[in-house]
Design a protein around this motif. Structure first.
Motif, PDB file in Angstrom:
ATOM      1  N   GLN A 254       0.830  -1.204   0.000  1.00 18.34           N
ATOM      2  CA  GLN A 254       0.000   0.000   0.000  1.00 18.34           C
ATOM      3  C   GLN A 254       0.866   1.257   0.000  1.00 18.34           C
ATOM      4  OE1 GLN A 254      -3.265   0.179  -0.416  1.00 18.34           O
ATOM      5  NE2 GLN A 254      -3.369  -2.051  -0.521  1.00 18.34           N
ATOM      6  N   LEU A 255       1.954   1.224   0.758  1.00 20.04           N
ATOM      7  CA  LEU A 255       2.871   2.363   0.786  1.00 20.04           C
ATOM      8  C   LEU A 255       3.504   2.580  -0.585  1.00 20.04           C
ATOM      9  CD1 LEU A 255       4.222   4.524   2.546  1.00 20.04           C
ATOM     10  CD2 LEU A 255       5.996   2.850   3.057  1.00 20.04           C
ATOM     11  N   GLY A 256       3.847   1.488  -1.266  1.00 22.57           N
ATOM     12  CA  GLY A 256       4.408   1.589  -2.611  1.00 22.57           C
ATOM     13  C   GLY A 256       3.418   2.188  -3.596  1.00 22.57           C
ATOM     14  N   LEU A 257       2.149   1.786  -3.487  1.00 28.81           N
ATOM     15  CA  LEU A 257       1.124   2.359  -4.366  1.00 28.81           C
ATOM     16  C   LEU A 257       0.955   3.854  -4.117  1.00 28.81           C
ATOM     17  CD1 LEU A 257      -1.703  -0.353  -4.311  1.00 28.81           C
ATOM     18  CD2 LEU A 257      -0.111   0.172  -6.162  1.00 28.81           C
ATOM     19  N   GLU A 258       0.941   4.223  -2.843  1.00 31.18           N
ATOM     20  CA  GLU A 258       0.788   5.643  -2.507  1.00 31.18           C
ATOM     21  C   GLU A 258       1.980   6.455  -3.012  1.00 31.18           C
ATOM     22  OE1 GLU A 258       0.486   8.392   1.482  1.00 31.18           O
ATOM     23  OE2 GLU A 258      -0.191   6.312   1.595  1.00 31.18           O
ATOM     24  N   GLU A 259       3.174   5.903  -2.871  1.00 28.14           N
ATOM     25  CA  GLU A 259       4.360   6.606  -3.356  1.00 28.14           C
ATOM     26  C   GLU A 259       4.319   6.740  -4.874  1.00 28.14           C
ATOM     27  OE1 GLU A 259       9.225   6.381  -3.114  1.00 28.14           O
ATOM     28  OE2 GLU A 259       8.037   4.713  -2.371  1.00 28.14           O
ATOM     29  N   SER A 260       3.861   5.709  -5.554  1.00 34.05           N
ATOM     30  CA  SER A 260       3.752   5.759  -7.011  1.00 34.05           C
ATOM     31  C   SER A 260       2.780   6.854  -7.445  1.00 34.05           C
ATOM     32  CB  SER A 260       3.291   4.405  -7.536  1.00 34.05           C
ATOM     33  OG  SER A 260       3.082   4.457  -8.917  1.00 34.05           O
ATOM     34  N   ARG A 261       1.644   6.967  -6.756  1.00 33.79           N
ATOM     35  CA  ARG A 261       0.675   8.024  -7.079  1.00 33.79           C
ATOM     36  C   ARG A 261       1.285   9.407  -6.861  1.00 33.79           C
ATOM     37  NH1 ARG A 261      -3.187   4.415  -4.662  1.00 33.79           N
ATOM     38  NH2 ARG A 261      -2.853   5.406  -2.659  1.00 33.79           N
ATOM     39  N   GLU A 262       2.024   9.562  -5.769  1.00 34.79           N
ATOM     40  CA  GLU A 262       2.634  10.859  -5.483  1.00 34.79           C
ATOM     41  C   GLU A 262       3.716  11.204  -6.507  1.00 34.79           C
ATOM     42  OE1 GLU A 262       1.748  13.173  -3.250  1.00 34.79           O
ATOM     43  OE2 GLU A 262       0.064  11.882  -2.713  1.00 34.79           O
ATOM     44  N   MET A 263       4.479  10.203  -6.950  1.00 37.60           N
ATOM     45  CA  MET A 263       5.499  10.461  -7.968  1.00 37.60           C
ATOM     46  C   MET A 263       4.843  10.857  -9.291  1.00 37.60           C
ATOM     47  SD  MET A 263       8.468  10.193  -6.631  1.00 37.60           S
ATOM     48  CE  MET A 263       9.568   9.998  -8.001  1.00 37.60           C
ATOM     49  N   THR A 264       3.764  10.188  -9.651  1.00 37.32           N
ATOM     50  CA  THR A 264       3.043  10.540 -10.881  1.00 37.32           C
ATOM     51  C   THR A 264       2.486  11.949 -10.776  1.00 37.32           C
ATOM     52  OG1 THR A 264       2.458   8.219 -11.178  1.00 37.32           O
ATOM     53  CG2 THR A 264       1.186   9.825 -12.424  1.00 37.32           C
ATOM     54  N   ARG A 265       1.949  12.270  -9.635  1.00 32.63           N
ATOM     55  CA  ARG A 265       1.413  13.618  -9.410  1.00 32.63           C
ATOM     56  C   ARG A 265       2.521  14.661  -9.538  1.00 32.63           C
ATOM     57  NH1 ARG A 265      -0.487  15.899  -3.744  1.00 32.63           N
ATOM     58  NH2 ARG A 265      -1.380  17.848  -4.437  1.00 32.63           N
ATOM     59  N   GLY A 266       3.695  14.348  -8.972  1.00 29.74           N
ATOM     60  CA  GLY A 266       4.830  15.268  -9.062  1.00 29.74           C
ATOM     61  C   GLY A 266       5.293  15.466 -10.491  1.00 29.74           C
ATOM     62  N   LYS A 267       5.241  14.414 -11.305  1.00 35.09           N
ATOM     63  CA  LYS A 267       5.623  14.542 -12.713  1.00 35.09           C
ATOM     64  C   LYS A 267       4.644  15.442 -13.459  1.00 35.09           C
ATOM     65  CE  LYS A 267       7.948  10.109 -13.237  1.00 35.09           C
ATOM     66  NZ  LYS A 267       7.872   8.780 -13.863  1.00 35.09           N
ATOM     67  N   PHE A 268       3.340  15.269 -13.187  1.00 35.96           N
ATOM     68  CA  PHE A 268       2.342  16.096 -13.863  1.00 35.96           C
ATOM     69  C   PHE A 268       2.467  17.563 -13.468  1.00 35.96           C
ATOM     70  CE2 PHE A 268      -0.541  12.188 -14.270  1.00 35.96           C
ATOM     71  CZ  PHE A 268      -0.095  11.949 -15.555  1.00 35.96           C
ATOM     72  N   LEU A 269       2.862  17.826 -12.238  1.00 34.46           N
ATOM     73  CA  LEU A 269       3.005  19.204 -11.772  1.00 34.46           C
ATOM     74  C   LEU A 269       4.385  19.789 -12.085  1.00 34.46           C
ATOM     75  CD1 LEU A 269       1.245  18.871  -8.303  1.00 34.46           C
ATOM     76  CD2 LEU A 269       0.327  19.911 -10.382  1.00 34.46           C
ATOM     77  N   ASN A 270       5.252  18.980 -12.682  1.00 36.13           N
ATOM     78  CA  ASN A 270       6.614  19.392 -13.043  1.00 36.13           C
ATOM     79  C   ASN A 270       7.411  19.898 -11.839  1.00 36.13           C
ATOM     80  OD1 ASN A 270       6.421  18.752 -15.775  1.00 36.13           O
ATOM     81  ND2 ASN A 270       5.431  20.720 -16.223  1.00 36.13           N
ATOM     82  N   ILE A 271       7.215  19.283 -10.696  1.00 38.31           N
ATOM     83  CA  ILE A 271       7.987  19.705  -9.524  1.00 38.31           C
ATOM     84  C   ILE A 271       9.188  18.793  -9.282  1.00 38.31           C
ATOM     85  CG2 ILE A 271       6.034  20.785  -8.375  1.00 38.31           C
ATOM     86  CD1 ILE A 271       5.785  18.300  -6.639  1.00 38.31           C
ATOM     87  N   LEU A 272       9.312  17.732 -10.067  1.00 37.56           N
ATOM     88  CA  LEU A 272      10.417  16.801  -9.874  1.00 37.56           C
ATOM     89  C   LEU A 272      11.523  16.977 -10.901  1.00 37.56           C
ATOM     90  CD1 LEU A 272       8.409  13.569  -9.035  1.00 37.56           C
ATOM     91  CD2 LEU A 272       9.549  15.117  -7.462  1.00 37.56           C
ATOM     92  N   GLU A 273      11.375  17.939 -11.795  1.00 39.55           N
ATOM     93  CA  GLU A 273      12.407  18.137 -12.805  1.00 39.55           C
ATOM     94  C   GLU A 273      13.611  18.834 -12.200  1.00 39.55           C
ATOM     95  OE1 GLU A 273      11.009  20.127 -16.256  1.00 39.55           O
ATOM     96  OE2 GLU A 273       9.520  18.600 -16.706  1.00 39.55           O
ATOM     97  N   ARG A 274      14.770  18.466 -12.696  1.00 42.06           N
ATOM     98  CA  ARG A 274      16.001  19.107 -12.241  1.00 42.06           C
ATOM     99  C   ARG A 274      16.158  20.435 -12.974  1.00 42.06           C
ATOM    100  NH1 ARG A 274      20.125  13.985 -12.262  1.00 42.06           N
ATOM    101  NH2 ARG A 274      19.115  12.883 -10.566  1.00 42.06           N
ATOM    102  N   PRO A 275      16.673  21.420 -12.271  1.00 42.45           N
ATOM    103  CA  PRO A 275      16.890  22.701 -12.959  1.00 42.45           C
ATOM    104  C   PRO A 275      17.956  22.549 -14.042  1.00 42.45           C
ATOM    105  CG  PRO A 275      17.753  22.774 -10.715  1.00 42.45           C
ATOM    106  CD  PRO A 275      17.065  21.455 -10.883  1.00 42.45           C
ATOM    107  N   LYS A 276      17.716  23.185 -15.174  1.00 41.80           N
ATOM    108  CA  LYS A 276      18.664  23.106 -16.284  1.00 41.80           C
ATOM    109  C   LYS A 276      19.827  24.044 -16.019  1.00 41.80           C
ATOM    110  CE  LYS A 276      15.135  21.842 -19.537  1.00 41.80           C
ATOM    111  NZ  LYS A 276      14.407  22.162 -20.732  1.00 41.80           N
TER     112      LYS A 276
END
Length: 112
Positions: free
Chosen positions: A89-111
Motif C-alpha cells: 500500500q505504501l508503494g502504491l501511494e508513493e507511485s501516485r505521489e510520484m506521478t502527481r509530481g511529474k504532472f506538476l513538473n515539480i520533480l524536474e532538475r533545474p537546467k
C-alpha cells in the motif's frame, strides 16, 4: 586352537607401515583461512554483558522482540502478511505521489 606363536604372526601381519602425515589431504585437510579464529571465538566464556547489537535497542524494540517471539507460527505468518500488505500500500501511494509530481513538473532538475 592356534599355537601361541601363531598369535604373534597374526599381530605382525596387522602392522601397517603407512605414514600418516600432513601429506595426506584426505585424512588431514588443510584448514581454511579464518576458520580456526572463527571457531575460537565461540569458545570464549559467556559474559553477562549484552551483545553489541542489543546494546543499541531501546525498551520499545525489546518489547516488540518479546512480542514477536511469543507469537505462534500462524500468528507470525499473519503479522508478516500484514507487513507485506502495508509495504504494498505504501508503494502504491508513493507511485501516485510520484506521478502527481511529474504532472506538476515539480520533480524536474533545474537546467544548467
Amino acid at each position: 586352537m592356534a599355537s601361541p606363536n601363531g598369535g604373534e604372526d597374526f599381530e605382525s601381519s596387522l602392522i601397517s607401515l603407512e605414514n600418516l602425515d600432513r601429506a595426506s589431504p584426505d585424512l588431514w585437510p588443510e584448514q581454511l583461512p579464518g576458520v580456526s579464529e572463527f571457531a575460537a571465538s565461540f569458545k570464549n566464556p559467556i559474559t553477562n554483558s549484552p551483545p553489541k547489537w542489543m546494546a543499541e535497542l531501546e525498551s520499545e524494540d525489546i518489547e516488540m522482540l518479546k512480542e514477536l517471539g511469543s507469537l505462534t507460527t500462524a500468528n507470525l505468518m499473519e503479522k508478516v502478511k500484514g507487513l507485506q500488505n502495508l509495504a504494498y500500500q505504501l508503494g502504491l501511494e508513493e507511485s501516485r505521489e510520484m506521478t502527481r509530481g511529474k504532472f506538476l513538473n515539480i520533480l524536474e532538475r533545474p537546467k544548467k
